[in-house]
Design an enzyme around this catalytic site. Structure first.
Site, PDB file in Angstrom:
ATOM      1  N   ALA A  80       0.411  -1.205  -0.190  1.00  0.00           N
ATOM      2  CA  ALA A  80       0.099   0.133   0.052  1.00  0.00           C
ATOM      3  C   ALA A  80       0.768   1.114   0.360  1.00  0.00           C
ATOM      4  N   SER A  83       1.663   5.721  -5.854  1.00  0.00           N
ATOM      5  CA  SER A  83       3.146   5.018  -6.254  1.00  0.00           C
ATOM      6  C   SER A  83       3.170   6.477  -7.128  1.00  0.00           C
ATOM      7  N   THR A 123      11.510   0.369  -4.245  1.00  0.00           N
ATOM      8  CA  THR A 123      11.745   0.749  -5.583  1.00  0.00           C
ATOM      9  C   THR A 123      12.854   1.429  -5.811  1.00  0.00           C
ATOM     10  N   ASP A 124      13.458   1.438  -6.981  1.00  0.00           N
ATOM     11  CA  ASP A 124      14.813   1.278  -7.088  1.00  0.00           C
ATOM     12  C   ASP A 124      14.562   3.301  -7.222  1.00  0.00           C
ATOM     13  N   GLU A 125      13.849   3.900  -7.074  1.00  0.00           N
ATOM     14  CA  GLU A 125      13.958   5.350  -7.232  1.00  0.00           C
ATOM     15  C   GLU A 125      14.103   5.824  -6.080  1.00  0.00           C
ATOM     16  N   TYR A 150       7.714  11.609  -4.014  1.00  0.00           N
ATOM     17  CA  TYR A 150       7.479   9.770  -4.533  1.00  0.00           C
ATOM     18  C   TYR A 150       8.953   9.147  -2.998  1.00  0.00           C
ATOM     19  N   ALA A 152      11.099  10.727  -2.536  1.00  0.00           N
ATOM     20  CA  ALA A 152      11.970  10.800  -0.215  1.00  0.00           C
ATOM     21  C   ALA A 152      10.866   9.796   0.034  1.00  0.00           C
ATOM     22  N   LYS A 154       9.295   6.501   0.108  1.00  0.00           N
ATOM     23  CA  LYS A 154       9.373   5.766  -0.530  1.00  0.00           C
ATOM     24  C   LYS A 154      11.011   5.368   0.977  1.00  0.00           C
ATOM     25  N   ASN A 180       7.308  -1.543 -13.554  1.00  0.00           N
ATOM     26  CA  ASN A 180       6.521  -2.946 -13.359  1.00  0.00           C
ATOM     27  C   ASN A 180       5.615  -2.215 -14.385  1.00  0.00           C
ATOM     28  N   LYS A 189      -0.508   5.559 -15.810  1.00  0.00           N
ATOM     29  CA  LYS A 189       1.413   4.991 -15.593  1.00  0.00           C
ATOM     30  C   LYS A 189       1.226   5.114 -17.248  1.00  0.00           C
ATOM     31  N   ARG A 274       8.625  16.417 -16.999  1.00  0.00           N
ATOM     32  CA  ARG A 274       7.949  16.672 -15.828  1.00  0.00           C
ATOM     33  C   ARG A 274       9.512  17.128 -14.961  1.00  0.00           C
TER      34      ARG A 274
HETATM   35  P1  NAD Z   1      -0.915   1.200  -6.703  1.00  0.00           P
HETATM   36  O1  NAD Z   1      -0.937   2.827  -6.948  1.00  0.00           O
HETATM   37  O2  NAD Z   1      -1.466   0.720  -8.432  1.00  0.00           O
HETATM   38  O3  NAD Z   1      -1.875   1.288  -5.733  1.00  0.00           O
HETATM   39  C1  NAD Z   1      -1.741   1.219  -4.061  1.00  0.00           C
HETATM   40  C2  NAD Z   1      -2.786   0.590  -3.678  1.00  0.00           C
HETATM   41  O4  NAD Z   1      -2.680   0.663  -1.977  1.00  0.00           O
HETATM   42  C3  NAD Z   1      -3.993   1.030  -3.965  1.00  0.00           C
HETATM   43  O5  NAD Z   1      -4.954   0.395  -3.751  1.00  0.00           O
HETATM   44  C4  NAD Z   1      -4.130   2.219  -2.988  1.00  0.00           C
HETATM   45  O6  NAD Z   1      -5.675   2.448  -2.813  1.00  0.00           O
HETATM   46  C5  NAD Z   1      -4.004   1.260  -1.637  1.00  0.00           C
HETATM   47  N1  NAD Z   1      -3.353   2.757  -0.962  1.00  0.00           N
HETATM   48  C6  NAD Z   1      -3.270   3.811  -0.879  1.00  0.00           C
HETATM   49  N2  NAD Z   1      -3.114   4.529   0.773  1.00  0.00           N
HETATM   50  C7  NAD Z   1      -3.661   3.146   1.579  1.00  0.00           C
HETATM   51  C8  NAD Z   1      -3.588   3.006   2.608  1.00  0.00           C
HETATM   52  N3  NAD Z   1      -3.861   4.386   3.039  1.00  0.00           N
HETATM   53  N4  NAD Z   1      -4.210   2.477   2.901  1.00  0.00           N
HETATM   54  C9  NAD Z   1      -4.905   1.111   2.622  1.00  0.00           C
HETATM   55  N5  NAD Z   1      -4.615   1.394   1.024  1.00  0.00           N
HETATM   56  C10 NAD Z   1      -3.914   2.226   0.903  1.00  0.00           C
HETATM   57  O7  NAD Z   1       0.524   1.267  -7.078  1.00  0.00           O
HETATM   58  P2  NAD Z   1       1.401   0.302  -7.372  1.00  0.00           P
HETATM   59  O8  NAD Z   1       2.164   0.316  -8.613  1.00  0.00           O
HETATM   60  O9  NAD Z   1       1.178  -1.992  -7.743  1.00  0.00           O
HETATM   61  O10 NAD Z   1       2.538   0.000  -6.417  1.00  0.00           O
HETATM   62  C11 NAD Z   1       2.581  -0.911  -5.292  1.00  0.00           C
HETATM   63  C12 NAD Z   1       3.826  -1.428  -4.558  1.00  0.00           C
HETATM   64  O11 NAD Z   1       4.608  -1.078  -4.834  1.00  0.00           O
HETATM   65  C13 NAD Z   1       4.065   0.849  -3.988  1.00  0.00           C
HETATM   66  O12 NAD Z   1       4.543   0.851  -3.031  1.00  0.00           O
HETATM   67  C14 NAD Z   1       5.395   0.861  -4.882  1.00  0.00           C
HETATM   68  O13 NAD Z   1       5.714   2.224  -3.885  1.00  0.00           O
HETATM   69  C15 NAD Z   1       6.054  -0.061  -5.309  1.00  0.00           C
HETATM   70  N6  NAD Z   1       6.368   0.001  -6.554  1.00  0.00           N
HETATM   71  C16 NAD Z   1       5.707   0.108  -7.594  1.00  0.00           C
HETATM   72  C17 NAD Z   1       6.431  -0.264  -9.325  1.00  0.00           C
HETATM   73  C18 NAD Z   1       5.776   0.148  -9.978  1.00  0.00           C
HETATM   74  O14 NAD Z   1       6.805   0.187 -10.771  1.00  0.00           O
HETATM   75  N7  NAD Z   1       4.229   0.773  -9.905  1.00  0.00           N
HETATM   76  C19 NAD Z   1       7.704  -0.065  -9.056  1.00  0.00           C
HETATM   77  C20 NAD Z   1       8.581  -0.692  -8.095  1.00  0.00           C
HETATM   78  C21 NAD Z   1       8.115  -0.179  -6.866  1.00  0.00           C
HETATM   79  O1  TDX Z   2       2.556  10.095 -19.922  1.00  0.00           O
HETATM   80  C1  TDX Z   2       3.275  10.399 -19.457  1.00  0.00           C
HETATM   81  N1  TDX Z   2       4.436  10.144 -20.581  1.00  0.00           N
HETATM   82  C2  TDX Z   2       5.873  10.169 -20.287  1.00  0.00           C
HETATM   83  O2  TDX Z   2       6.343  10.366 -21.037  1.00  0.00           O
HETATM   84  C3  TDX Z   2       3.960   9.270 -18.380  1.00  0.00           C
HETATM   85  C4  TDX Z   2       2.343   9.183 -16.877  1.00  0.00           C
HETATM   86  C5  TDX Z   2       5.086   9.089 -17.795  1.00  0.00           C
HETATM   87  N2  TDX Z   2       6.016   9.409 -18.961  1.00  0.00           N
HETATM   88  C6  TDX Z   2       7.483   9.157 -18.439  1.00  0.00           C
HETATM   89  C7  TDX Z   2       7.821   9.655 -16.835  1.00  0.00           C
HETATM   90  C8  TDX Z   2       8.927   8.975 -17.070  1.00  0.00           C
HETATM   91  O3  TDX Z   2      10.649   8.706 -17.644  1.00  0.00           O
HETATM   92  O4  TDX Z   2       7.388   7.669 -18.922  1.00  0.00           O
HETATM   93  C9  TDX Z   2       8.129   6.846 -17.591  1.00  0.00           C
HETATM   94  C10 TDX Z   2       8.260   6.375 -17.090  1.00  0.00           C
HETATM   95  O5  TDX Z   2       6.411   7.117 -15.957  1.00  0.00           O
HETATM   96  P1  TDX Z   2       5.608   6.835 -14.703  1.00  0.00           P
HETATM   97  O6  TDX Z   2       4.939   5.701 -15.324  1.00  0.00           O
HETATM   98  O7  TDX Z   2       4.853   8.088 -14.401  1.00  0.00           O
HETATM   99  O8  TDX Z   2       6.749   6.081 -14.204  1.00  0.00           O
HETATM  100  P2  TDX Z   2       8.246   6.449 -12.970  1.00  0.00           P
HETATM  101  O9  TDX Z   2       7.811   8.039 -12.910  1.00  0.00           O
HETATM  102  O10 TDX Z   2       9.678   5.749 -13.793  1.00  0.00           O
HETATM  103  O11 TDX Z   2       8.125   5.568 -11.722  1.00  0.00           O
HETATM  104  C11 TDX Z   2       7.795   4.048 -11.809  1.00  0.00           C
HETATM  105  O12 TDX Z   2       8.414   3.693 -11.188  1.00  0.00           O
HETATM  106  C12 TDX Z   2       9.001   3.074 -10.403  1.00  0.00           C
HETATM  107  C13 TDX Z   2       6.135   3.738 -11.272  1.00  0.00           C
HETATM  108  O13 TDX Z   2       5.319   4.545 -10.870  1.00  0.00           O
HETATM  109  C14 TDX Z   2       6.715   3.957  -9.208  1.00  0.00           C
HETATM  110  O14 TDX Z   2       5.598   3.872  -8.129  1.00  0.00           O
HETATM  111  C15 TDX Z   2       7.273   2.727  -8.999  1.00  0.00           C
HETATM  112  O15 TDX Z   2       8.313   2.849  -8.039  1.00  0.00           O
END
Ligand code: NAD
Ligand code: TDX
Length: 334
Positions: A80, A83, A123-125, A150, A152, A154, A180, A189, A274
């Protein structure tokens, strides 16, 4: 085993529960999710009738709810979070609340009931970024240098998790994963936004010059990495998880996606960059590979399958699309 999964209605959390229930038939999974704008019950339909699955709508920042959910739990898998980097630029406060305070509330509750494992999904960020032409990769010993609110938040949560291990002996592990992609990712995203734009006959929106580099990890590969770290990882340790993609700029990914749609680069539009946009992420997963993990999913093939999923499941993302585009109307990245 009894698992408490937080954020199981989000992208990775819902894929993880599906993965776990299929693999570990006897285990019970309780999903605690607040159902924020990013949490969707529609993402749980593949398993919401499974007798080993239950759901509680609640906020990880509320100690009473968390304490109830933590009863008899063996393993916590903590997804949770807020993100989305772009949202952390327009509204940072909720990121500190959920990602930092929420994690601490969970850690306190996990300590009280003496869970066998607290796995923190990160996350790698947290490592900041690399120059575009850098040959370096992030490793477990890379210094933290987060850039966005974000990242910071994490980073702070990772530090808290380690602090609860060192100070109180809580048995923790952490994974820091790459970007992912896969089914049930919110269309705010990059990849799902690009795919759903093309389905709606609208160009992909690329920030800046589109030369930022990301490493792409198919969501099931992240799930198997988390599984391996929970079952074979060393307590107190961190593991980095990179995907199977080569080094691809966002422009390369956009070209591949328009190609899969049989379209050309006229369907790629450059928009405002951004603020503080991280240039490059690259991950060295050697440590995790010594446990026996490999990413299984080939990037081109699973990108194509992911596109097919969004084409077939318009019912899932259409109700979310307007909200996602509203965000970009506000930021001017439309
Ligand atoms: P997401 O935004 O799709 O889902 C987040 C979920 O957390 C949602 O279901 C939301 O309702 C729930 N949530 C938010 N605030 C909450 C709270 N206060 N209490 C309970 N539930 C709450 O996120 P995601 O992309 O599935 O990422 C999941 C985890 O993995 C995050 O911790 C993120 O930092 C990490 N992560 C994501 C990526 C990526 O590429 N998406 C990569 C590496 C790590
Ligand atoms: O419309 C877009 N156009 C674009 O060029 C959007 C939404 C993003 N971007 C760029 C920004 C990034 O360089 O694409 C790249 C990927 O963007 P996001 O999907 O927002 O991901 P990013 O900022 O890299 O972060 C993601 O990876 C690490 C996840 O959102 C995080 O939750 C995770 O921790």
């Amino acid at each position: 085993m009894r698992l408490l999964v937080t954020g199981g209605c989000g992208f990775i959390g819902s894929n993880f529960i599906c993965y776990w229930l299929k693999k570990y038939h006897g285990d019970k999974v309780l999903n605690l999710d607040k159902l924020t704008y990013a949490g969707h019950l529609s993402s749980t339909i593949d398993f919401d009738e499974n007798k080993n699955y239950s759901f509680v709508k609640g906020d990880i920042c509320y100690p009473e709810i968390v304490a109830k959910c933590m009863k008899n739990v063996d393993i916590v898998v903590h997804f949770a979070a807020e993100s989305h980097v772009d949202r952390s630029i327009t509204d940072p406060t909720i990121f500190s609340r959920t990602n930092v305070l929420g994690t601490q509330v969970l850690l306190d509750a996990a300590l009280r009931v003496k869970v066998k494992r607290f796995h923190h999904v990160s996350t790698d960020e947290v490592f900041g970024d690399l120059p575009l032409n850098s040959k370096h990769k992030f490793r477990e010993d890379t210094l933290y240098n987060p850039h966005s609110p974000y990242a910071a938040s994490k980073a702070a949560s990772d530090h808290l998790v380690r602090a609860y291990h060192y100070t109180f002996g809580l048995p923790v592990t952490i994974t820091n994963g790459a970007n992912n992609y896969g089914p049930c990712q919110d269309p705010e995203k990059f990849m799902p936004r690009a795919i759903t734009n093309l389905i709606e006959n609208t160009p992909i929106k690329l920030y800046g010059k589109g030369d930022n580099i990301r490493n792409w990890l198919y969501v099931e590969d992240y799930c198997s990495a988390i599984d391996l770290v929970i079952t074979k990882g060393k307590i107190g340790e961190t593991y980095l998880v990179g995907g199977s993609s080569k080094e691809l700029t966002n422009y390369d990914v956009a070209r591949l996606i328009v190609g899969f749609f049989g379209l050309d680069k006229k369907y790629i539009k450059f928009v405002k960059d951004r603020s503080g946009h991280d240039r490059k992420y690259a991950i060295d997963s050697t440590k995790l590979k010594t446990l026996g993990w490999q990413p299984k999913y080939d990037f081109d093939k699973w990108l194509s399958k992911t596109i097919d999923w969004y084409k077939k499941n318009t019912w899932w993302w259409r109700p979310l699309k307007a909200k996602a585009e509203n965000l970009y109307r506000k930021t001017g990245q439309i």
